[in-house]
Design an enzyme around this catalytic site. Sequence first.
Site, mmCIF file in Angstrom:
data_model
loop_
_atom_site.group_PDB
_atom_site.id
_atom_site.type_symbol
_atom_site.label_atom_id
_atom_site.label_comp_id
_atom_site.label_asym_id
_atom_site.label_seq_id
_atom_site.Cartn_x
_atom_site.Cartn_y
_atom_site.Cartn_z
ATOM 1 N N GLY A 233 -10.403 -1.505 -7.230
ATOM 2 C CA GLY A 233 -9.933 -1.002 -5.641
ATOM 3 C C GLY A 233 -8.887 -1.997 -5.390
ATOM 4 O O GLY A 233 -7.839 -2.291 -6.127
ATOM 5 N N SER A 234 -8.684 -2.086 -4.382
ATOM 6 C CA SER A 234 -7.545 -2.718 -3.583
ATOM 7 C C SER A 234 -7.344 -4.330 -3.886
ATOM 8 O O SER A 234 -8.360 -5.144 -4.147
ATOM 9 C CB SER A 234 -7.448 -2.478 -2.016
ATOM 10 N N GLU A 253 -9.951 -4.796 -11.121
ATOM 11 C CA GLU A 253 -9.045 -3.607 -11.578
ATOM 12 C C GLU A 253 -8.619 -3.404 -10.138
ATOM 13 O O GLU A 253 -8.918 -2.582 -9.559
ATOM 14 C CB GLU A 253 -9.541 -2.529 -12.503
ATOM 15 N N LEU A 254 -7.254 -3.850 -9.918
ATOM 16 C CA LEU A 254 -6.724 -4.127 -8.604
ATOM 17 C C LEU A 254 -5.430 -3.227 -8.370
ATOM 18 O O LEU A 254 -5.262 -2.142 -9.044
ATOM 19 C CB LEU A 254 -6.581 -5.409 -7.908
ATOM 20 N N CYS A 287 -4.054 4.364 -10.609
ATOM 21 C CA CYS A 287 -3.389 3.078 -10.595
ATOM 22 C C CYS A 287 -2.207 3.007 -11.315
ATOM 23 O O CYS A 287 -1.164 2.173 -11.138
ATOM 24 C CB CYS A 287 -4.197 1.814 -10.804
ATOM 25 N N GLU A 381 1.963 0.449 -2.870
ATOM 26 C CA GLU A 381 1.559 1.185 -3.693
ATOM 27 C C GLU A 381 1.390 2.608 -2.848
ATOM 28 O O GLU A 381 0.696 2.593 -2.027
ATOM 29 C CB GLU A 381 0.257 0.911 -4.338
#
Length: 478
Positions: A233-234, A253-254, A287, A381
Amino acid sequence: MKPSERELTEVRLLIGGQWHDGVEQAEVLDKYRLVPCARLHLASREQVHEAVAAAQAAYEQSGLTPYERGAILDRAAGLIEGRSEMLVEVMRSEAGFTLTDAQGELKRCVQTFRLSAEEARRLTGEMIPLEGAPQQGGRLGFTIPVPLGVVCAITPFNAPVNTVAHKIAPALAAGNAVVVKPSSSTPYTANLLAQALLDAGLPPGLIAVLHGGAAVAQALIDEPAIRFFAFTGSTEVGRDIQRRAGLRRTQMELGSIAFTVLCADANLDAAIPKIVGAGYRKAGQVCTSIQNLLVERSRLEEVQARLAAAVRALPYGDPHDAKTQVGPVISEAAAQRIDGWIQRAAGRGARVLAGGPRQGAMIPPTLLADVPRDCDVSCQEVFGPVMSIEPFDSIDEAIARVNSTPYGLATGFFTNRLDFAMKAVRRLHVGGVHINETSSSRVDLMPYGGTKDSGFGREGPRYAVHEMSEMRMVSLTA
């Protein structure tokens, strides 16, 4: 017309091997039609505690051998494959995926389960050469991998099947119990994966599914029985989870601003189709979707013309139409944000080479040029079907541009020069460098993860299984 209540799919909570109603309900929207397609049951704090306690109890009682864990995951893979038509249709509605995107997601999920089954069967420790130390003759040393206990998986909307698989399948392969909190935008697919595992013979309680928003996530973090948090996520939410997790393990996992670099010597016939796919599949909601395409200046005009033509030709719209290649983004609010960023960039001089007006949650595939670097579409992003082309004059300049952001997930690099490729491999501050592939290139068996504000830890069954285990030292003295 709004569907009647009886037409809505009930998306319930899985606690202790049984499906339960939530204390409250919310609607899940079809992402293109923006009408309800499911009723989501939301977990209370008490239900969160009950689910975690049941998972802990099931973990303590589980006597599954590595072979049995692998066999369950293999059977589940077969069931998921056999139910692919249903899963694909659910993703087309609740995620807005096109037929191609949904089918690709499903095939990768099956592969992830099968890879995890292999890892369950071959998970092992190593011999420790104790006799190589002074006064340790006759002593034998080795490590064995042991599971952590309860793993919590918090998953995003943009890969509602395969990212869930990348967290739950390795967790189970390692011998853990797992509690899943999927995105409230795409919840039903997680239920379907959990049901496949139960039907494959997973002991009840070893998997739980809890639905809800931030309150449910916070309640999960407050559960001390959870030993590992796997989050996608963020960056902002990831920081909060990491801070509150304390000494418990995490895998993050950002966020990302993904670049792909196109050098003057690149084979454009091979590169451009890959770039278009990597920029616009899943409506750019990956991503590693190419957000900024760096093109060596001598090829800039040619690349702009060829890419603009290719992007304009992409069929977009209703994901229920088999011809559609780019569907909607996850919500109308997300589309409004993305459209605002595009308009602001255009107002500051950016050229719109391809694109069009927003319609509901639908953003037409958009290609920009001459974007100021401090515009939102360049320095934040986007998470939408928007790509910006930017020129560079030297390899050092391109590498410095990639490294200039706070993120570092993956970068693609198209060149036929080995010296350029190796310079990129050594100097880019990212978790993955793909030569003559895009930033979005991923094979599910590879280690996947980032650095800097893109997080830490690695997905990929072999790597995740080891992260979700701990090595226990054993010594024997004759």
